[in-house]
Enzyme design. Structure first.
Site, PDB file in Angstrom:
ATOM      1  N   HIS A 181       0.855  -1.189   0.000  1.00  0.00           N
ATOM      2  CA  HIS A 181       0.000   0.000   0.000  1.00  0.00           C
ATOM      3  C   HIS A 181       0.884   1.229   0.000  1.00  0.00           C
ATOM      4  O   HIS A 181       2.025   1.193   0.452  1.00  0.00           O
ATOM      5  CB  HIS A 181      -0.932   0.022   1.216  1.00  0.00           C
ATOM      6  CG  HIS A 181      -0.223  -0.152   2.517  1.00  0.00           C
ATOM      7  ND1 HIS A 181       0.161  -1.388   2.980  1.00  0.00           N
ATOM      8  CD2 HIS A 181       0.197   0.745   3.434  1.00  0.00           C
ATOM      9  CE1 HIS A 181       0.786  -1.235   4.141  1.00  0.00           C
ATOM     10  NE2 HIS A 181       0.824   0.046   4.426  1.00  0.00           N
ATOM     11  N   HIS A 237       0.933   5.195   1.229  1.00  0.00           N
ATOM     12  CA  HIS A 237       0.306   6.231   2.047  1.00  0.00           C
ATOM     13  C   HIS A 237       0.352   7.559   1.306  1.00  0.00           C
ATOM     14  O   HIS A 237       1.404   7.929   0.754  1.00  0.00           O
ATOM     15  CB  HIS A 237       1.097   6.447   3.348  1.00  0.00           C
ATOM     16  CG  HIS A 237       1.134   5.278   4.265  1.00  0.00           C
ATOM     17  ND1 HIS A 237       0.309   5.159   5.351  1.00  0.00           N
ATOM     18  CD2 HIS A 237       1.915   4.165   4.271  1.00  0.00           C
ATOM     19  CE1 HIS A 237       0.575   4.037   5.995  1.00  0.00           C
ATOM     20  NE2 HIS A 237       1.545   3.408   5.352  1.00  0.00           N
TER      21      HIS A 237
HETATM   22  P1  AMP Z   1       2.166   0.379   7.233  1.00  0.00           P
HETATM   23  O1  AMP Z   1       2.688   0.630   8.622  1.00  0.00           O
HETATM   24  O2  AMP Z   1       2.882   1.137   6.153  1.00  0.00           O
HETATM   25  O3  AMP Z   1       2.052  -1.102   6.945  1.00  0.00           O
HETATM   26  O4  AMP Z   1       0.712   1.001   7.234  1.00  0.00           O
HETATM   27  C1  AMP Z   1      -0.427   0.312   7.606  1.00  0.00           C
HETATM   28  C2  AMP Z   1      -1.514   1.345   7.745  1.00  0.00           C
HETATM   29  O5  AMP Z   1      -2.762   0.694   7.645  1.00  0.00           O
HETATM   30  C3  AMP Z   1      -1.498   2.077   9.092  1.00  0.00           C
HETATM   31  O6  AMP Z   1      -1.391   3.492   8.854  1.00  0.00           O
HETATM   32  C4  AMP Z   1      -2.824   1.690   9.721  1.00  0.00           C
HETATM   33  O7  AMP Z   1      -3.396   2.762  10.435  1.00  0.00           O
HETATM   34  C5  AMP Z   1      -3.656   1.306   8.529  1.00  0.00           C
HETATM   35  N1  AMP Z   1      -4.680   0.301   8.779  1.00  0.00           N
HETATM   36  C6  AMP Z   1      -4.558  -0.875   9.444  1.00  0.00           C
HETATM   37  N2  AMP Z   1      -5.704  -1.556   9.415  1.00  0.00           N
HETATM   38  C7  AMP Z   1      -6.589  -0.804   8.720  1.00  0.00           C
HETATM   39  C8  AMP Z   1      -7.954  -0.941   8.336  1.00  0.00           C
HETATM   40  N3  AMP Z   1      -8.658  -2.012   8.706  1.00  0.00           N
HETATM   41  N4  AMP Z   1      -8.538   0.037   7.612  1.00  0.00           N
HETATM   42  C9  AMP Z   1      -7.830   1.128   7.249  1.00  0.00           C
HETATM   43  N5  AMP Z   1      -6.551   1.328   7.569  1.00  0.00           N
HETATM   44  C10 AMP Z   1      -5.934   0.390   8.296  1.00  0.00           C
END
Ligand code: AMP
Ligand code: ZN
Length: 140
Positions: free
Chosen positions: A103, A105
């Site tokens: 993903h 950001h």
């Molecule tokens: P990363 O640390 O780059 O893997 O980012 C994961 C991101 O996903 C974090 O910013 C979380 O807040 C977000 N996240 C985790 N679970 C969910 C969810 N169910 N819906 C939306 N965002 C999520």
């Protein structure tokens, strides 16, 4: 050929099995609000097919990611009159990845906000720079 992965939360969210606050969808991506945003308008660009991270993404799919990041960065900037935008993508735990489905950001930034996307800077000698550049070049 990439597909979905069982028990992957982002595979489920991106494909609509779990409801989310989606802001954009097309055949390949779902863009939705981060559940714990760093700032107002923080969204995630998430492929509908599963890639653990950027390492495993094929060129054809990777080429679709940045045009969408550009579009979304402009949208969040405009929506909230942001002063800047970080586009950030983490690979593996050591780099801060917590959800192991690729993903990107998109984080709107506001003057004097409390978002922290920084690192300590180090100085290198000319020889060290050459050695490091050579090591990378060998792998490309
Ligand atoms: P990363 O640390 O780059 O893997 O980012 C994961 C991101 O996903 C974090 O910013 C979380 O807040 C977000 N996240 C985790 N679970 C969910 C969810 N169910 N819906 C939306 N965002 C999520
Ligand atoms: Zn997945």
């Amino acid at each position: 050929m990439a597909g979905r992965k069982d028990d992957c939360i982002f595979c489920k969210i991106a494909n609509g099995d779990i409801p989310t606050n989606s802001v954009y969808q097309d055949d390949n991506f779902n863009v939705f609000l981060d559940a714990a945003p760093a700032s107002k308008g923080h969204v995630l660009i998430v492929p509908k097919v599963h890639y653990d991270n950027a390492y495993s993404m094929d060129d054809e799919f990777a080429a679709k990611v940045f045009p969408l990041a550009t579009k979304v960065a402009n949208a969040v900037k405009k929506a909230f009159n942001a002063d800047g935008v970080n586009v950030v993508q983490n690979n593996e735990e050591a780099a801060g990845q917590t959800v192991f489905h690729f993903h990107m950001h998109v984080i709107p930034r506001y003057k004097d906000d409390d978002v922290n996307v920084t690192w300590k800077q180090h100085e290198l000698t000319g020889d060290e720079q050459t050695e490091i550049a050579d090591a990378i070049k060998k792998e490309l």
